[in-house]
Design an enzyme around this catalytic site. Structure first.
Site, PDB file in Angstrom:
ATOM      1  CB  CYS A  26      -0.774  -0.033   1.135  1.00  0.00           C
ATOM      2  SG  CYS A  26      -1.581   1.534   1.531  1.00  0.00           S
ATOM      3  CB  CYS A  78       0.446   1.539   4.003  1.00  0.00           C
ATOM      4  SG  CYS A  78      -1.224   1.242   3.938  1.00  0.00           S
TER       5      CYS A  78
END
Length: 99
Positions: free
Chosen positions: A24, A27
């Site tokens: 991600c 993230c």
């Protein structure tokens, strides 16, 4: 991790939990923000990172459907929750609301 996670979020001090995944991109952008928070707040909060791919049972229990998802727990209760990349000031504001 489930039993250990439950014990960690029972703290009197706020526990920021970052539900993330290695793949991600947002993230990865959240990580340095959490490091800044850890440096600024020291021992007044705990920051946990939970990889949803390695801990699907924890992610499922807290209904994490997308990453990053940030939660603040206190005494085992969810006190704040947001999905998506969160700026430092938003997390700090959420922590102030707990005081």
């Amino acid at each position: 991790m489930k039993g250990n996670f439950e014990a960690l979020i029972e703290s009197d001090k706020p526990v920021i939990v970052d539900f993330f995944a290695e793949w991600c991109s947002p993230c990865k952008m959240q990580a340095p923000i959490l490091k800044e928070l850890a440096a600024a707040l020291g021992e007044s909060v705990r920051i946990l990172k939970v990889d949803v791919d390695k801990n699907p049972q924890v992610a499922s229990r807290y209904q994490v459907r997308s990453v990053p998802t940030m939660m603040i727990f206190q005494r085992g209760q969810i006190r704040w929750r947001q999905t998506g990349l969160q700026p430092k000031h938003t997390i700090l504001d959420a922590l102030k609301q707990l005081q």
